[in-house]
Design a protein around this motif. Sequence first.
Motif, PDB file in Angstrom:
ATOM      1  N   MET A   1       0.831  -1.200   0.000  1.00  0.00           N
ATOM      2  CA  MET A   1       0.000   0.000   0.000  1.00  0.00           C
ATOM      3  C   MET A   1       0.868   1.254   0.000  1.00  0.00           C
ATOM      4  O   MET A   1       0.963   1.959  -1.002  1.00  0.00           O
ATOM      5  N   LEU A   2       1.568   1.546   1.095  1.00  0.00           N
ATOM      6  CA  LEU A   2       2.456   2.701   1.132  1.00  0.00           C
ATOM      7  C   LEU A   2       3.711   2.477   0.314  1.00  0.00           C
ATOM      8  O   LEU A   2       4.322   3.439  -0.179  1.00  0.00           O
ATOM      9  N   LEU A   5       3.319   3.914  -3.079  1.00  0.00           N
ATOM     10  CA  LEU A   5       3.473   5.367  -3.098  1.00  0.00           C
ATOM     11  C   LEU A   5       4.944   5.767  -3.030  1.00  0.00           C
ATOM     12  O   LEU A   5       5.370   6.707  -3.705  1.00  0.00           O
ATOM     13  N   VAL A  13       5.801  10.655   1.440  1.00  0.00           N
ATOM     14  CA  VAL A  13       5.856   9.230   1.791  1.00  0.00           C
ATOM     15  C   VAL A  13       7.324   8.849   1.989  1.00  0.00           C
ATOM     16  O   VAL A  13       8.144   9.018   1.088  1.00  0.00           O
ATOM     17  N   ASP A  61       3.408   1.496   7.483  1.00  0.00           N
ATOM     18  CA  ASP A  61       3.400   0.130   6.939  1.00  0.00           C
ATOM     19  C   ASP A  61       4.723  -0.495   7.354  1.00  0.00           C
ATOM     20  O   ASP A  61       5.794  -0.026   6.930  1.00  0.00           O
ATOM     21  N   THR A 171      -6.767   2.366   1.443  1.00  0.00           N
ATOM     22  CA  THR A 171      -6.381   2.187   0.039  1.00  0.00           C
ATOM     23  C   THR A 171      -6.854   3.379  -0.798  1.00  0.00           C
ATOM     24  O   THR A 171      -6.126   3.884  -1.663  1.00  0.00           O
ATOM     25  N   CYS A 174      -4.622   6.388  -0.063  1.00  0.00           N
ATOM     26  CA  CYS A 174      -3.338   6.239  -0.756  1.00  0.00           C
ATOM     27  C   CYS A 174      -3.489   6.496  -2.253  1.00  0.00           C
ATOM     28  O   CYS A 174      -2.634   7.135  -2.882  1.00  0.00           O
ATOM     29  N   GLN A 178      -1.719   9.487  -4.539  1.00  0.00           N
ATOM     30  CA  GLN A 178      -0.925   9.210  -5.739  1.00  0.00           C
ATOM     31  C   GLN A 178      -1.439  10.017  -6.935  1.00  0.00           C
ATOM     32  O   GLN A 178      -0.650  10.543  -7.721  1.00  0.00           O
TER      33      GLN A 178
END
Length: 328
Positions: A1-2, A5, A13, A61, A171, A174, A178
């Motif tokens: 997930m992260l 990014l 991030v 994360d 999600t 995130c 993005q």
Amino acid sequence: MLAVLAQSNVAGVQSFHSDRADVVHEHLSKRLSRHRFDCGRAEPIDARIYSMELGAIQFVDLQYGTEVDVEAQLEDDHFLVHLALDGETVMWADGYRYQLRPDELMVSSPGTPLKVHMTGNCRHLAVRMPASICTDYLGQQLHIPVQRRLEFYPGREGTRELPLVWRGMLTHICGQLQLCPITMGNKRLQRQYGMLLAEVLLGNYCNSYSEQIALHGNDISPRHVRRAREIIHDSVEETISIAALAAQVGVSVRSLQSGFRHFLGVTPLEYVRRHRLEKLHSALMESDGAASVTELMLECGIVNFGRYAQYYRQQYGCLPSETLRKRG
């Protein structure tokens, strides 16, 4: 997930890799909470940590890459929401042991000792939420007076959908970061996302305000608990027997007690008491001064005046007579 990014070089991030336990410990202490950390008996650490902020909320994360034991006691100003992504994690809180599997969720509250055991393949998405976001939501959006500490009860999510909804929301956030990093940098928008996350947690994870939140229409409890609540609300002027209440909804007293504790965080008797206090508070606030406190108490089904006056002070910070006097 992260990680996605971070690989896309999304601003804000952070990507962190280390094989030094002391460096990993310091890094996570700053982003999540002060803690003790032990990986001495395991394989060398290979920590991979991705983090970002959305306003005052911190997302982390993390995967240690080895077996670790963590002990923490959260500061008074934030909650930690643990979402398992991979592997199986064992957590201890309030004297109970919980096993967290992928897409299972647990909330840790301030002042509650927490122990965590993670294996090398365990991966978590931890969200550090300021307590003020949740208490502001209670007060400003639901108009519930915050007179006592907000506490989430470990292992007591009210619906199996909650971890999926939580993961879906993260999600989404995130994805928006993005696609639209400039728009997502707007402070007002960030506060709205914080309120949305607070609503999801407060309405779907059992906490010390669940019974009052249920009064505002967000009730995820089973049918017999909902029906019992309806009877309590319709019987304000009557003495309520828990045995008779259980019989009316078709369950045992034990099942009724268990349902209230699990989904509302209180016993049926405590729910009756707090509901009548809510009614009394509303009556006092709306009073034109013609009725006395005793008369208003009787209208709310309260006959033990002295005891309920003390209950009222515990919940609202003053005696019923003081509330009535201020209204006058």
